[in-house]
Design an enzyme around this catalytic site. Structure first.
Site, PDB file in Angstrom:
ATOM      1  N   SER A 181      12.660  -0.897   4.007  1.00 37.61           N
ATOM      2  CA  SER A 181      12.894  -2.336   3.941  1.00 37.61           C
ATOM      3  C   SER A 181      11.629  -3.182   3.918  1.00 37.61           C
ATOM      4  CB  SER A 181      13.771  -2.774   5.113  1.00 37.61           C
ATOM      5  OG  SER A 181      13.135  -2.484   6.351  1.00 37.61           O
ATOM      6  N   HIS A 209      19.426  -1.006   2.255  1.00 33.43           N
ATOM      7  CA  HIS A 209      18.841  -1.795   1.170  1.00 33.43           C
ATOM      8  C   HIS A 209      19.048  -1.150  -0.204  1.00 33.43           C
ATOM      9  CE1 HIS A 209      16.875  -5.036   3.417  1.00 33.43           C
ATOM     10  NE2 HIS A 209      16.759  -4.142   4.378  1.00 33.43           N
ATOM     11  N   LYS A 240      24.523  -7.158   3.707  1.00 29.21           N
ATOM     12  CA  LYS A 240      23.453  -7.523   2.770  1.00 29.21           C
ATOM     13  C   LYS A 240      24.068  -7.791   1.391  1.00 29.21           C
ATOM     14  CE  LYS A 240      19.647  -5.378   5.305  1.00 29.21           C
ATOM     15  NZ  LYS A 240      20.347  -5.129   6.578  1.00 29.21           N
TER      16      LYS A 240
END
Length: 393
Positions: A181, A209, A240
């Site tokens: 990340s 991610h 996310k």
């Protein structure tokens, strides 16, 4: 002398070091341009990769779920909190991920602190990449297994650890982020899987991610590398790219059965609220129906990276839309972030202890929701402020 003087002293040390911060306040939805501290700014600091957090269909699904199921579940899953809509979300996610089963947790952090301690025991070994996310580190600490760390993405070092230690343990679990990340680089997942097979190890990938970003329509790092069925535990986030809240573990069905009996966040924390679950299902369906969102994300990311590179900024070795702007000095990093905000661009500074000392950077998070005009404006501000501060020529 107050008993809390030691905390006051530590706060003062943050201020003296130039890294003390006051939390900004967002007065609206998380979108490309936000009302931050009552100023309109281009938002380059959210994890809302695909812009789904404010998508009309996602919001509509959340409202519909509240009308039917109420605001909360009122219980952990093992009592009466296991609503049919939550089970539906797990079925949809399993189909999306092309894996046997999915277990939904309240957050990605809960996935790691709940799953790791449930799947390894005393007499086992965890081998973890040195740059793995803090939630993995916390999950490893909570387990009773022994721990070893290998140098970041260094397959020779990983094999050295396995060669030295494998025969001493019943089970060995190799853990890595799918996308790291802070730098945006990818794990060497195919090589890790090969070593796991060679040394009879389990594999665990935190793909927070990578979820919604890599692979077909954002199916993740495992899909990106074509490794379906080769990774034992795949952790994904719903907070996310999916735009809501929560996390999940994609695995075999037998692993799901075990987690429902032994993962402590499932046993001791109330299940996700219906609004979140309804929104999650809607978001995942949008990704299953089209590559539009991931295509736009990558188009924007490549455009922005090229603009910063042309200005002369060091953006590290990112392979994803995560775009670090390497500064180094912690105080200078925070000063740059503050100056950008004063000029209409919000990018949070990342400093120790999130990254190593002397490795301060701004972490730009590009989204499918950004318009080209947003990115052009941000690139212009980066150039102007960067020159004023002597960061670029």
């Amino acid at each position: 002398m107050s008993k809390l003087d030691y905390i006051e002293q530590q706060i003062q040390e943050l201020k003296d070091g130039g890294v003390y911060r006051v939390l900004p306040v967002n007065y609206g939805a998380c979108t490309n341009v936000i009302d931050l501290n009552h100023s309109q700014v281009v938002n380059l600091s959210s994890n809302n990769y695909l812009g789904l957090a404010n998508h009309p269909q996602v919001k509509k699904a959340a409202i519909k779920a509240v009308k039917k199921y109420g605001a909360g579940t009122g219980s952990v899953r093992t009592i009466v909190g296991n609503q049919d809509i939550l089970e539906e979300s797990e079925e949809v996610l399993a189909e999306f991920k092309r894996e046997e089963a999915v277990t939904v947790f309240q957050s990605g952090l809960n996935c790691n602190i709940g799953t790791i301690q449930a799947i390894v025991n005393k007499g086992d070994l965890i081998v973890s990449d040195e740059l793995n996310h803090a939630s993995i580190i916390d999950g490893v600490r909570l387990s009773k297994a022994d721990k070893a760390v290998f140098k970041h993405s260094d397959m020779k070092d990983l094999e050295k650890v396995l060669k030295e230690k494998r025969d001493q343990y019943a089970n060995v679990l190799i853990i890595t982020d799918g996308v790291f990340s802070m730098d945006g680089d990818l794990a060497k997942l195919p090589d890790i899987v090969k070593l796991a097979k060679k040394y009879n190890c389990l594999t665990y990938v935190d793909d927070a991610h990578g979820s919604g970003v890599l692979g077909e329509s954002g199916r993740g790092t495992v899909d990106h590398y074509g490794l379906h069925g080769e990774v034992d535990f795949i952790i994904g986030t719903l907070s996310k790219a999916i735009g809501v809240i929560g996390g999940y573990v994609a695995s075999s069905k037998i692993v799901k059965e075990w987690l429902l009996h032994r993962a402590r966040p499932i046993l001791f924390s109330t299940a996700l609220p219906p609004a979140a679950v309804g929104a999650i299902i809607a978001s995942v369906h949008l990704l299953m129906e089209s590559t539009e969102y991931t295509d736009r994300l990558w188009e924007n990311a490549n455009y922005f990276k090229a603009g910063l590179a042309k200005l002369g900024f060091d953006t590290g070795h990112s392979e994803t839309p995560i775009t670090p702007v390497m500064i180094g000095d912690e105080a200078k990093t925070m000063e740059f972030s503050k100056a950008l905000l004063e000029n209409g661009v919000f990018v949070s500074g990342i400093v120790f202890p999130t990254v190593a000392k002397g490795k301060g950077r701004l972490r730009c998070m590009i989204s499918a929701s950004h318009e080209k005009t947003d990115l052009d404006f941000a690139i212009d501000v980066f150039g102007r402020v960067g020159k004023e501060m002597g960061l670029i020529k």
